[in-house]
Design a protein around this motif. Structure first.
Motif, PDB file in Angstrom:
ATOM      1  N   GLU A 157      -8.803 -23.240 -38.247  1.00 58.80           N
ATOM      2  CA  GLU A 157      -8.123 -22.539 -37.155  1.00 58.80           C
ATOM      3  C   GLU A 157      -8.089 -21.044 -37.396  1.00 58.80           C
ATOM      4  N   LYS A 158      -8.211 -20.676 -38.666  1.00 59.54           N
ATOM      5  CA  LYS A 158      -8.112 -19.257 -39.001  1.00 59.54           C
ATOM      6  C   LYS A 158      -9.460 -18.539 -38.974  1.00 59.54           C
ATOM      7  N   THR A 159     -10.551 -19.295 -38.806  1.00 61.31           N
ATOM      8  CA  THR A 159     -11.870 -18.647 -38.823  1.00 61.31           C
ATOM      9  C   THR A 159     -12.068 -17.804 -37.571  1.00 61.31           C
ATOM     10  N   LYS A 160     -12.301 -16.513 -37.774  1.00 56.98           N
ATOM     11  CA  LYS A 160     -12.523 -15.626 -36.632  1.00 56.98           C
ATOM     12  C   LYS A 160     -13.974 -15.161 -36.540  1.00 56.98           C
ATOM     13  N   VAL A 161     -14.584 -14.936 -37.699  1.00 60.18           N
ATOM     14  CA  VAL A 161     -15.890 -14.264 -37.714  1.00 60.18           C
ATOM     15  C   VAL A 161     -16.854 -15.017 -38.633  1.00 60.18           C
ATOM     16  N   ILE A 162     -18.116 -15.106 -38.196  1.00 61.64           N
ATOM     17  CA  ILE A 162     -19.184 -15.650 -39.049  1.00 61.64           C
ATOM     18  C   ILE A 162     -20.250 -14.565 -39.202  1.00 61.64           C
ATOM     19  N   PHE A 163     -20.568 -14.237 -40.447  1.00 62.99           N
ATOM     20  CA  PHE A 163     -21.600 -13.228 -40.707  1.00 62.99           C
ATOM     21  C   PHE A 163     -22.938 -13.885 -41.035  1.00 62.99           C
ATOM     22  N   ILE A 164     -23.972 -13.463 -40.318  1.00 61.05           N
ATOM     23  CA  ILE A 164     -25.331 -13.938 -40.584  1.00 61.05           C
ATOM     24  C   ILE A 164     -26.236 -12.717 -40.679  1.00 61.05           C
ATOM     25  N   THR A 165     -27.079 -12.671 -41.686  1.00 66.62           N
ATOM     26  CA  THR A 165     -28.001 -11.553 -41.850  1.00 66.62           C
ATOM     27  C   THR A 165     -29.422 -12.067 -41.661  1.00 66.62           C
ATOM     28  N   SER A 166     -30.192 -11.378 -40.817  1.00 72.25           N
ATOM     29  CA  SER A 166     -31.552 -11.849 -40.540  1.00 72.25           C
ATOM     30  C   SER A 166     -32.462 -10.678 -40.179  1.00 72.25           C
ATOM     31  N   PRO A 167     -33.510 -10.407 -40.981  1.00 74.92           N
ATOM     32  CA  PRO A 167     -33.833 -11.039 -42.256  1.00 74.92           C
ATOM     33  C   PRO A 167     -32.686 -10.829 -43.258  1.00 74.92           C
ATOM     34  N   ASN A 168     -32.457 -11.882 -44.065  1.00 70.17           N
ATOM     35  CA  ASN A 168     -31.343 -11.776 -45.006  1.00 70.17           C
ATOM     36  C   ASN A 168     -31.659 -10.813 -46.147  1.00 70.17           C
ATOM     37  N   LEU A 196     -24.460 -10.914 -36.178  1.00 66.97           N
ATOM     38  CA  LEU A 196     -25.829 -11.064 -36.679  1.00 66.97           C
ATOM     39  C   LEU A 196     -26.310  -9.686 -37.113  1.00 66.97           C
ATOM     40  N   ASP A 197     -26.486  -9.533 -38.403  1.00 64.41           N
ATOM     41  CA  ASP A 197     -26.854  -8.229 -38.974  1.00 64.41           C
ATOM     42  C   ASP A 197     -28.381  -8.145 -39.062  1.00 64.41           C
ATOM     43  N   THR A 251     -25.931 -12.733 -50.024  1.00 62.55           N
ATOM     44  CA  THR A 251     -26.180 -11.854 -48.886  1.00 62.55           C
ATOM     45  C   THR A 251     -25.545 -10.497 -49.133  1.00 62.55           C
ATOM     46  N   PHE A 252     -25.516  -9.697 -48.107  1.00 62.12           N
ATOM     47  CA  PHE A 252     -25.072  -8.305 -48.200  1.00 62.12           C
ATOM     48  C   PHE A 252     -23.599  -8.218 -48.609  1.00 62.12           C
ATOM     49  N   GLY A 253     -23.298  -7.264 -49.504  1.00 58.90           N
ATOM     50  CA  GLY A 253     -21.972  -7.212 -50.121  1.00 58.90           C
ATOM     51  C   GLY A 253     -20.850  -6.631 -49.290  1.00 58.90           C
ATOM     52  N   MET A 254     -21.161  -6.041 -48.142  1.00 62.99           N
ATOM     53  CA  MET A 254     -20.081  -5.387 -47.393  1.00 62.99           C
ATOM     54  C   MET A 254     -19.210  -6.372 -46.614  1.00 62.99           C
ATOM     55  N   TYR A 255     -19.723  -7.575 -46.335  1.00 61.65           N
ATOM     56  CA  TYR A 255     -18.889  -8.502 -45.552  1.00 61.65           C
ATOM     57  C   TYR A 255     -17.645  -8.920 -46.349  1.00 61.65           C
ATOM     58  N   PRO A 256     -17.807  -9.344 -47.618  1.00 62.33           N
ATOM     59  CA  PRO A 256     -16.609  -9.659 -48.396  1.00 62.33           C
ATOM     60  C   PRO A 256     -15.695  -8.445 -48.585  1.00 62.33           C
ATOM     61  N   PHE A 257     -16.309  -7.314 -48.860  1.00 62.19           N
ATOM     62  CA  PHE A 257     -15.546  -6.083 -49.119  1.00 62.19           C
ATOM     63  C   PHE A 257     -14.639  -5.743 -47.932  1.00 62.19           C
ATOM     64  N   SER A 258     -15.240  -5.636 -46.731  1.00 59.62           N
ATOM     65  CA  SER A 258     -14.452  -5.231 -45.562  1.00 59.62           C
ATOM     66  C   SER A 258     -13.483  -6.321 -45.122  1.00 59.62           C
TER      67      SER A 258
END
Ligand SMILES: *Cc1c(COP(=O)(O)O)cnc(C)c1O
Length: 282
Positions: free
Chosen positions: A153-164, A188-189, A116-123
């Motif tokens: 317990e540490k999960t705060k955010v889930i990134f989903i891209t659609s259309p991916n 949801l991106d 998927t899109f590379g900015m989620y890991p980066f940021s």
């Protein structure tokens, strides 16, 4: 003095992202005629009316409106969603970063469904978080069980891209609701919403933790001016307003959006051409 010792340790290890060589530089280096496809930029450019509008804009010496009033009014019209729920960024990239700054403490986790899109890991890394990757299945659909198993317990955010990006898969409403029900922030991106026409933005008012991001970079051809927006639960929008840079969207970008929305039929015809080209290229 040892500057390295002062750098945040998690950033010291960060490689940074591979910069893209500008086309003119690459063209000069290789002597080739370049057709640039890697950034998904719009080959037809922006609305031609923007050139005149920006040439005539009289207030470049004045800071932009921190509350982005005109922009948000125009986007309220365009999206059919409430003014208070809309916030614009210097590209949706800035909004990805702002959301992570709002929610991540050092060591917190964000879930990413690769490829998927590379900015989620980066940021995520720059904000001190850890990225937990849950690869998509063989058809590039989201591995819903995998995502649920990856929650901690540490999960705060889930990134989903659609259309991916880069696979084109759409997420279903059922999947989004399941993810929202995990109680994490679901981002949801929808950077490519205008190409497929499917959106979940109408769900945002029903949930306190669902965010939809959009951009003018692709369908409207404004990648170089940097303008994106998000549709947020109002509570989150209010926090983002507090932490964003006051002048994050330039007056040029704001003016260009207003012209784009007034020239939408032209832009939609380009979107159609791109979709037709996609079939041919495929
Ligand atoms: C291009 C792209 C963006 C970035 O948009 P900007 O508004 O230019 O920052 C965000 N998400 C996805 C999936 C993209 O492909």
């Amino acid at each position: 003095m040892n500057v390295k010792k002062l750098i945040r340790p998690e950033l010291e290890a960060l490689v940074g992202y591979t910069p893209i060589e500008p086309i003119d530089v690459l063209g000069q280096r290789t002597g080739a005629k370049i057709i640039k496809l890697d950034g998904n930029e719009n080959p037809y450019g922006c609305s031609p009316k923007i050139y005149q509008a920006l040439a005539n804009y009289p207030y470049y010496h004045i800071y932009p409106d921190p509350e982005q009033r005109k922009l948000r009014q125009a986007l309220e019209q365009y999206t059919g969603l409430k003014y208070e729920s809309i916030i614009c960024g210097s590209g949706s990239d800035e909004l990805i970063d702002l959301v992570l700054r709002l929610f991540l403490q050092p060591g917190d986790e964000a879930i990413n469904c690769s490829p998927t899109f590379g900015m989620y890991p980066f940021s995520t890394k720059i904000c001190g978080g850890n990225l937990v990757d849950v690869p998509r299945d063989k058809d590039f659909a989201i591995d819903m069980d995998g995502v649920k198993k990856a929650l901690s317990e540490k999960t705060k955010v889930i990134f989903i891209t659609s259309p991916n990006n880069p696979t084109g898969n759409l997420v279903t409403e059922q999947e989004i609701i399941e993810l929202v029900n995990t109680g994490r922030i679901v981002v949801l991106d929808e950077a490519y919403f205008e190409f497929g026409g499917v959106t979940m933005a109408n769900l945002v008012p029903n949930y306190p933790n669902l965010i939809v991001l959009r951009t003018f970079s692709k369908w409207a051809g404004l990648a170089g001016l940097r303008i994106g927006y998000g549709i947020f639960p109002v509570e989150i929008a209010n926090y983002l307003m507090r932490i964003k840079q006051p002048y994050n969207v330039s007056v040029a970008a704001q003016a260009a959006v207003l012209v784009s929305l007034a020239d939408i039929e032209y832009l939609r015809s380009n979107v159609k051409k791109i979709a037709a080209e996609r079939e041919r290229l495929f």
